[in-house]
Design a protein around this motif. Sequence first.
Motif, PDB file in Angstrom:
ATOM      1  N   THR A  36       0.189  -1.919  13.691  1.00 17.84           N
ATOM      2  CA  THR A  36       1.396  -2.812  11.864  1.00 17.84           C
ATOM      3  C   THR A  36       0.477  -2.604  10.566  1.00 17.84           C
ATOM      4  O   THR A  36      -0.805  -2.681  10.729  1.00 17.84           O
ATOM      5  N   ASN A  37       0.867  -2.896   9.975  1.00 16.83           N
ATOM      6  CA  ASN A  37       0.982  -2.809   8.959  1.00 16.83           C
ATOM      7  C   ASN A  37       0.533  -4.416   8.335  1.00 16.83           C
ATOM      8  O   ASN A  37       0.375  -4.411   6.994  1.00 16.83           O
ATOM      9  N   TRP A  38       0.311  -5.411   9.137  1.00 15.91           N
ATOM     10  CA  TRP A  38       0.444  -6.973   9.063  1.00 15.91           C
ATOM     11  C   TRP A  38      -0.814  -7.134   7.828  1.00 15.91           C
ATOM     12  O   TRP A  38      -1.895  -6.842   7.798  1.00 15.91           O
ATOM     13  N   ASN A  39      -0.507  -7.836   6.630  1.00 17.77           N
ATOM     14  CA  ASN A  39      -1.858  -7.933   6.025  1.00 17.77           C
ATOM     15  C   ASN A  39      -2.449 -10.037   5.904  1.00 17.77           C
ATOM     16  O   ASN A  39      -2.345 -10.218   5.065  1.00 17.77           O
ATOM     17  N   LEU A  44       4.998  -7.708   8.768  1.00 20.30           N
ATOM     18  CA  LEU A  44       4.703  -6.853   9.810  1.00 20.30           C
ATOM     19  C   LEU A  44       5.699  -5.557  10.328  1.00 20.30           C
ATOM     20  O   LEU A  44       6.824  -5.959  11.100  1.00 20.30           O
ATOM     21  N   ILE A  47       3.317   0.957  12.804  1.00 21.38           N
ATOM     22  CA  ILE A  47       2.997   1.955  12.309  1.00 21.38           C
ATOM     23  C   ILE A  47       2.433   2.783  13.072  1.00 21.38           C
ATOM     24  O   ILE A  47       1.855   4.020  11.977  1.00 21.38           O
ATOM     25  N   LYS A  50      -1.778   4.955  12.856  1.00 25.32           N
ATOM     26  CA  LYS A  50      -2.031   5.030  11.056  1.00 25.32           C
ATOM     27  C   LYS A  50      -3.663   4.112  11.395  1.00 25.32           C
ATOM     28  O   LYS A  50      -4.256   5.123  10.431  1.00 25.32           O
ATOM     29  N   ASN A  51      -3.613   2.932  11.436  1.00 26.51           N
ATOM     30  CA  ASN A  51      -4.716   2.855  10.733  1.00 26.51           C
ATOM     31  C   ASN A  51      -5.785   3.486  11.942  1.00 26.51           C
ATOM     32  O   ASN A  51      -7.044   3.390  11.321  1.00 26.51           O
ATOM     33  N   GLU A 253      -6.157  -6.676   4.489  1.00 27.46           N
ATOM     34  CA  GLU A 253      -5.912  -5.582   5.446  1.00 27.46           C
ATOM     35  C   GLU A 253      -6.011  -5.965   6.913  1.00 27.46           C
ATOM     36  O   GLU A 253      -7.071  -5.807   7.376  1.00 27.46           O
ATOM     37  N   TYR A 256      -5.611  -3.725  10.040  1.00 23.77           N
ATOM     38  CA  TYR A 256      -6.367  -2.953   9.431  1.00 23.77           C
ATOM     39  C   TYR A 256      -7.948  -3.454   9.807  1.00 23.77           C
ATOM     40  O   TYR A 256      -8.663  -2.465  10.892  1.00 23.77           O
TER      41      TYR A 256
END
Length: 286
Positions: A36-39, A44, A47, A50-51, A253, A256
Amino acid sequence: MRNRDWAFWLFLTPVLAALTIVVIIPLLFGFYYSFTNWNGLGRLDFIGLKNYINLFQDDAFLSAFWFTVKFSIASIVLINIIGLGLALLVTTKLKTSNLLRTVFFMPNLIGGLILGFIWQFIFIKVFDSIGDLLGIGALNGWLSTTDTGFWGLVILTAWQMAGYIMIIYIAYLQAVPGDLLEAAEIDGANAFQRFRHITFPLVAPAFTVSLFLTLSHSFKIYDQNLSLTGGAPYNSTEMVAMNIIRSAFTDNEMAYAQSKAVIFFIIIAIVSLLQVYFNKKREVEL
């Protein structure tokens, strides 16, 4: 296992519950978050890979990983050599052997952050003073370059861990039958030959345990890295654990950073299992 009574499972349940709550569930959630793109704060979105694609193109992460590999190899070799040497020393007939065991083990009782600051003072202040006094320029400016920072971390880790590994080697050395060594000595074998053909094969399991412990410890170091160099100069002495922490808590991030942690976990697991497998195989051959 089917023959175990209810009392066995009653006592085992708290351990299994703690393991599930503290280790297994966070591991599964972390694995999911890495996609995911969770920050850490907002919503979230999934994705995919991608990471993972980005981290293999991240020069900072790859540099930290390569630095960690080099550091781990140097530390593992040095710690085991010093640990075995100390174990051989204190298992001889010395009057101060018990005192020496305590002294050699004591650095392992000091926290990593404190050790880092102690050795930072030694490398910067003490080395500079000795260098100025003796006119040795190589002692000035320690920790200011990548090479000296690398060896500073290796020295710190070896000083901390050698006494701990010494205890493991002592346990196996004391289990070596004395009559075998006496028989070999009577037959004319010198000290090196007795160690090579009798002591070394009998303490082979100690190498398996010690290599596993030093390998996992060296790869996961964070506190010593933080307090001794902080990744300086220009993050060239940054190890993987510090790189992951900075991605998570400095750059926010989280997802990530979690993908980095997943890859790091997989690599450590594979290397550790392979090391144990080949060392166990070597034990049988010896």
